[in-house]
Write a protein that holds these residues in place. Sequence first.
Motif, PDB file in Angstrom:
ATOM      1  N   TRP A 137       0.818  -1.218   0.000  1.00  0.00           N
ATOM      2  CA  TRP A 137       0.000   0.000   0.000  1.00  0.00           C
ATOM      3  C   TRP A 137       0.851   1.266   0.000  1.00  0.00           C
ATOM      4  O   TRP A 137       0.502   2.258  -0.640  1.00  0.00           O
ATOM      5  CB  TRP A 137      -0.959  -0.009   1.183  1.00  0.00           C
ATOM      6  CG  TRP A 137      -1.861   1.199   1.237  1.00  0.00           C
ATOM      7  CD1 TRP A 137      -1.905   2.156   2.209  1.00  0.00           C
ATOM      8  CD2 TRP A 137      -2.835   1.577   0.266  1.00  0.00           C
ATOM      9  NE1 TRP A 137      -2.844   3.099   1.909  1.00  0.00           N
ATOM     10  CE2 TRP A 137      -3.437   2.779   0.719  1.00  0.00           C
ATOM     11  CE3 TRP A 137      -3.257   1.025  -0.935  1.00  0.00           C
ATOM     12  CZ2 TRP A 137      -4.429   3.419  -0.001  1.00  0.00           C
ATOM     13  CZ3 TRP A 137      -4.252   1.671  -1.655  1.00  0.00           C
ATOM     14  CH2 TRP A 137      -4.828   2.862  -1.181  1.00  0.00           C
ATOM     15  N   TYR A 138       1.967   1.253   0.709  1.00  0.00           N
ATOM     16  CA  TYR A 138       2.801   2.450   0.782  1.00  0.00           C
ATOM     17  C   TYR A 138       3.471   2.783  -0.546  1.00  0.00           C
ATOM     18  O   TYR A 138       4.053   3.853  -0.694  1.00  0.00           O
ATOM     19  CB  TYR A 138       3.845   2.322   1.891  1.00  0.00           C
ATOM     20  CG  TYR A 138       3.301   2.675   3.268  1.00  0.00           C
ATOM     21  CD1 TYR A 138       2.272   3.596   3.419  1.00  0.00           C
ATOM     22  CD2 TYR A 138       3.815   2.076   4.410  1.00  0.00           C
ATOM     23  CE1 TYR A 138       1.771   3.916   4.664  1.00  0.00           C
ATOM     24  CE2 TYR A 138       3.327   2.397   5.671  1.00  0.00           C
ATOM     25  CZ  TYR A 138       2.301   3.317   5.786  1.00  0.00           C
ATOM     26  OH  TYR A 138       1.807   3.641   7.029  1.00  0.00           O
ATOM     27  N   LYS A 139       3.384   1.875  -1.517  1.00  0.00           N
ATOM     28  CA  LYS A 139       3.850   2.203  -2.871  1.00  0.00           C
ATOM     29  C   LYS A 139       2.817   3.050  -3.602  1.00  0.00           C
ATOM     30  O   LYS A 139       3.126   3.674  -4.613  1.00  0.00           O
ATOM     31  CB  LYS A 139       4.121   0.919  -3.664  1.00  0.00           C
ATOM     32  CG  LYS A 139       5.278   0.086  -3.132  1.00  0.00           C
ATOM     33  CD  LYS A 139       5.440  -1.192  -3.939  1.00  0.00           C
ATOM     34  CE  LYS A 139       6.569  -2.050  -3.388  1.00  0.00           C
ATOM     35  NZ  LYS A 139       6.711  -3.331  -4.135  1.00  0.00           N
ATOM     36  N   GLU A 140       1.584   3.069  -3.077  1.00  0.00           N
ATOM     37  CA  GLU A 140       0.490   3.778  -3.729  1.00  0.00           C
ATOM     38  C   GLU A 140       0.031   5.013  -2.973  1.00  0.00           C
ATOM     39  O   GLU A 140      -0.435   5.979  -3.576  1.00  0.00           O
ATOM     40  CB  GLU A 140      -0.708   2.831  -3.899  1.00  0.00           C
ATOM     41  CG  GLU A 140      -0.388   1.572  -4.675  1.00  0.00           C
ATOM     42  CD  GLU A 140      -1.601   0.675  -4.842  1.00  0.00           C
ATOM     43  OE1 GLU A 140      -2.738   1.201  -4.855  1.00  0.00           O
ATOM     44  OE2 GLU A 140      -1.412  -0.559  -4.950  1.00  0.00           O
ATOM     45  N   ALA A 141       0.117   4.993  -1.638  1.00  0.00           N
ATOM     46  CA  ALA A 141      -0.395   6.108  -0.837  1.00  0.00           C
ATOM     47  C   ALA A 141       0.315   6.133   0.506  1.00  0.00           C
ATOM     48  O   ALA A 141       0.997   5.173   0.884  1.00  0.00           O
ATOM     49  CB  ALA A 141      -1.906   5.968  -0.643  1.00  0.00           C
TER      50      ALA A 141
END
Length: 231
Positions: A68-72
């Motif tokens: 998820w931290y790759k997206e937001a």
Amino acid sequence: MAQTILVIDDEAKLRELLRSYLQNEGFNVFEAKNGREGLYVAREVKPDLILLDIMMPELGGLDFMRAWYKEAETPIILLTAKIEDHDKIIGLELGADDYITKPFNAREVMARVRAVLRRSYKAPTQADMLRIGEIVLERSACTLLVGEQIIDLTPSEFEILATLMAAPGHVFSRLDLLDRTSGQAYEGYERTIDVHIRNLRSKIEPDPKNPRYIETVYGVGYRFARAKRPE
């Protein structure tokens, strides 16, 4: 407008309990039973905060965070069991803002949810620029510059650094920093601060093992150096 919270946990009863807590406080609540489903729901609803279990089938909490931290950069509060200390620390190192140990009560959940959301959304009247040496922190834009490089911080890291920079030379205990970043000081969570400090040093210090800016005052806590020390 009501803020949106996504609860990701494989225990249906726990999700139902958290939904009840949060909806009673006026939040929009969405659920997912594992990390894989959580990714799908998060992409659809774009939550303001995620409550995330660590141990789940298909895709666990830590792997969810990595994806998820790759997206937001959504704030995340981990939901953990007392025996999961190792995973808890890894989660904080990956960027989680806080954790809640099971079993928990409604008052603690809401205190931590509101504290993390408060750190994530600063009112314009709180805007302030702090500059010490080559480090420039701007509250209004939620940005940090080290030299000419923009450094990404989690909301908790940003608030801790702002607290330290606002009073260079002043020593803050771990409970002081917890109180300022979480709204309430919980003694059992003191080492959360140690993890955030370690993450901050890795991001702003030329040599994290020999910190120039964030100093440890042994037996007391931490302080931001008054002036840049010579190398």
